[in-house]
Design a protein around this motif. Structure first.
Motif, short mmCIF file in Angstrom:
data_model
loop_
_atom_site.label_atom_id
_atom_site.label_comp_id
_atom_site.label_asym_id
_atom_site.label_seq_id
_atom_site.Cartn_x
_atom_site.Cartn_y
_atom_site.Cartn_z
N VAL A 147 -9.56 57.35 0.53
CA VAL A 147 -10.04 56.88 -0.77
C VAL A 147 -9.22 55.69 -1.24
CG1 VAL A 147 -10.39 57.53 -3.17
CG2 VAL A 147 -10.96 59.15 -1.35
N LEU A 148 -7.90 55.78 -1.10
CA LEU A 148 -7.03 54.68 -1.50
C LEU A 148 -7.40 53.41 -0.73
CD1 LEU A 148 -3.56 56.49 -1.61
CD2 LEU A 148 -5.07 55.98 -3.54
N ALA A 149 -7.64 53.53 0.57
CA ALA A 149 -7.98 52.37 1.39
C ALA A 149 -9.32 51.77 0.96
CB ALA A 149 -8.02 52.76 2.86
N ALA A 150 -10.29 52.63 0.66
CA ALA A 150 -11.61 52.13 0.25
C ALA A 150 -11.52 51.39 -1.08
CB ALA A 150 -12.60 53.29 0.15
N ILE A 151 -10.72 51.90 -2.01
CA ILE A 151 -10.57 51.22 -3.30
C ILE A 151 -9.83 49.89 -3.10
CG2 ILE A 151 -9.48 51.36 -5.57
CD1 ILE A 151 -10.07 54.36 -5.55
N SER A 152 -8.82 49.88 -2.24
CA SER A 152 -8.09 48.64 -1.96
C SER A 152 -9.05 47.57 -1.42
CB SER A 152 -6.98 48.89 -0.93
OG SER A 152 -5.96 49.68 -1.48
N ASP A 153 -9.91 47.94 -0.49
CA ASP A 153 -10.87 46.99 0.06
C ASP A 153 -11.84 46.51 -1.02
OD1 ASP A 153 -9.70 47.29 2.53
OD2 ASP A 153 -11.22 48.70 3.28
N PHE A 154 -12.25 47.42 -1.88
CA PHE A 154 -13.20 47.04 -2.93
C PHE A 154 -12.60 46.04 -3.90
CE2 PHE A 154 -14.81 47.64 -7.24
CZ PHE A 154 -16.17 47.37 -7.05
N VAL A 155 -11.37 46.27 -4.35
CA VAL A 155 -10.79 45.36 -5.33
C VAL A 155 -10.56 43.97 -4.73
CG1 VAL A 155 -9.79 47.20 -6.74
CG2 VAL A 155 -8.42 46.16 -4.93
N LEU A 156 -10.31 43.90 -3.43
CA LEU A 156 -10.21 42.59 -2.77
C LEU A 156 -11.56 41.87 -2.79
CD1 LEU A 156 -7.91 43.29 0.31
CD2 LEU A 156 -7.40 41.87 -1.68
N ARG A 157 -12.63 42.63 -2.63
CA ARG A 157 -13.96 42.00 -2.72
C ARG A 157 -14.22 41.50 -4.14
NH1 ARG A 157 -14.92 45.90 1.25
NH2 ARG A 157 -15.59 47.56 -0.17
N CYS A 158 -13.68 42.21 -5.11
CA CYS A 158 -13.80 41.72 -6.50
C CYS A 158 -13.06 40.40 -6.67
CB CYS A 158 -13.24 42.76 -7.47
SG CYS A 158 -14.18 44.31 -7.56
N ASP A 159 -11.88 40.28 -6.07
CA ASP A 159 -11.14 39.02 -6.12
C ASP A 159 -11.94 37.90 -5.49
OD1 ASP A 159 -8.72 39.98 -7.34
OD2 ASP A 159 -8.17 40.90 -5.43
N HIS A 160 -12.52 38.15 -4.33
CA HIS A 160 -13.32 37.13 -3.66
C HIS A 160 -14.50 36.72 -4.55
CE1 HIS A 160 -11.37 36.80 0.22
NE2 HIS A 160 -11.33 38.11 0.34
N ALA A 161 -15.18 37.72 -5.13
CA ALA A 161 -16.35 37.42 -5.95
C ALA A 161 -15.98 36.61 -7.19
CB ALA A 161 -17.03 38.72 -6.36
N ALA A 162 -14.75 36.83 -7.67
CA ALA A 162 -14.28 36.10 -8.86
C ALA A 162 -13.72 34.73 -8.53
CB ALA A 162 -13.22 36.93 -9.60
N GLY A 163 -13.70 34.37 -7.24
CA GLY A 163 -13.24 33.06 -6.84
C GLY A 163 -11.77 32.95 -6.55
N HIS A 164 -11.09 34.10 -6.45
CA HIS A 164 -9.66 34.06 -6.14
C HIS A 164 -9.47 33.77 -4.64
CE1 HIS A 164 -7.87 35.61 -9.94
NE2 HIS A 164 -9.08 36.11 -10.08
N ARG A 165 -8.57 32.91 -4.33
CA ARG A 165 -8.25 32.62 -2.94
C ARG A 165 -7.19 33.60 -2.45
NH1 ARG A 165 -7.93 25.98 -2.52
NH2 ARG A 165 -10.09 25.58 -3.16
N ILE A 166 -7.49 34.27 -1.36
CA ILE A 166 -6.58 35.29 -0.84
C ILE A 166 -6.19 34.93 0.59
CG2 ILE A 166 -6.33 37.73 -0.27
CD1 ILE A 166 -8.40 38.33 -2.40
#
Length: 302
Positions: free
Chosen positions: A283-302
């Motif tokens: 569950v922790l890993a799935a949430i971690s992956d999801f919040v990174l997708r939120c960063d991408h969608a918001a235009g954050h460069r990672i």
């Protein structure tokens, strides 16, 4: 992923009516400029429920971010309201808005468990621009009646345990059918999140009068839905987590959510009920992956 230590500190923020609200801030050792996460707990729950996921996200060695976990009024270390009628979603939403403003949050990923998920959907209707992503933990626009009646049966009505051993046994007896794989050590940890030591023994970590807000709930009473509020969620990444043994969020409701919101991510936690504990590695890993997708969608460069 490697997890580093993250500093945790308590903040006190005034609600619109002056009542003091407690927020736990988990601050990474080095900021990466990523979206913060704001965690909102369930009806009788508190910010401690989010400690595993908060430390996991704030301590991510590659993608650390600040995480805030809020105690709603009357819960945890937030002040109790003199009038129990103020324990309602409208006033709690105003509290959340005040906390977001006081913290200087322009956009955040909202992680809402049960009541916190309801507040997330209400926030979408009130201030959609503040939501950069949302995770609804075992809650949706339709709430199952059997689950609500179960919650009514214990909210504000649990006898005071004599000690933490008895407290662990109480929560095991109440929730064991929904969490069949938990050990006694898990139940003791649950008890620690639910009671604290007071001058005269154990004290519940929420105002017992919150149970009075459910007094008018009956088995045949219509339950209003939140489809308009769900549909108000902005076009940002959205995840729903459902406990496979949940009696609050049905698989049918999740299917309808998916039909209304293509791209909705669904995470099933097969061996847990309402709500999933958000502490298991998967569950922790799935949430971690999801919040990174939120960063991408918001235009954050990672």
């Amino acid at each position: 992923m490697p997890v580093l230590a993250a500093a945790a500190e308590s903040l006190s923020i005034a609600a619109p009516d002056g009542l003091q609200l407690h927020v736990r801030r988990y601050r990474p050792a080095a900021e990466a400029g990523l979206l913060p996460v704001l965690c909102l707990p369930g009806l009788t729950r508190n910010e401690a429920d989010f400690e595993p996921i908060a430390r996991h996200l704030a301590g991510d060695a590659r993608y650390p971010r600040t995480v805030f976990a809020m105690d709603l009024r009357g819960r945890g270390r937030s002040a109790y309201d003199p009038d129990w009628r103020n324990y309602n979603p409208a006033i709690e939403l105003a509290d959340v808005i005040a906390v977001v403003a006081a913290l200087g949050i322009e956009r955040a990923i909202f992680l809402g468990t049960s009541r916190g998920g309801i507040l997330t959907m209400l926030m979408a209707a009130a201030q959609p621009a503040a939501i950069a992503g949302a995770i609804l933990n075992d809650i949706g626009p339709l709430i199952e009646r059997d689950g609500l009646m179960r919650i009514k049966s214990y909210a504000g009505r649990i006898p005071v345990p004599k000690n933490m051993t008895e407290a662990a046994e109480i929560v095991r007896d109440l929730f064991g059918a929904q969490f069949p794989n938990l050990t006694m050590a898990d139940w003791r940890a649950w008890a620690d999140r639910s009671w604290r030591e007071g001058a005269d023994g154990l004290v519940a970590r929420y105002d017992q009068r919150i149970g009075e807000t459910l007094n008018d709930l009956t088995p045949d009473q219509p339950i209003p839905d939140l489809w308009p509020q769900f549909d108000s969620l902005p076009q940002v990444p959205l995840m729903v987590i459902r406990g496979g043994l949940s009696d609050i969020l049905s698989a049918e409701t999740v299917a309808e959510m998916c039909s209304r919101r293509p791209g909705l991510e669904v995470l099933d936690v097969a061996d847990q009920g309402h709500p999933p504990l958000l502490a298991e590695p998967r569950v922790l890993a799935a949430i971690s992956d999801f919040v990174l997708r939120c960063d991408h969608a918001a235009g954050h460069r990672i």
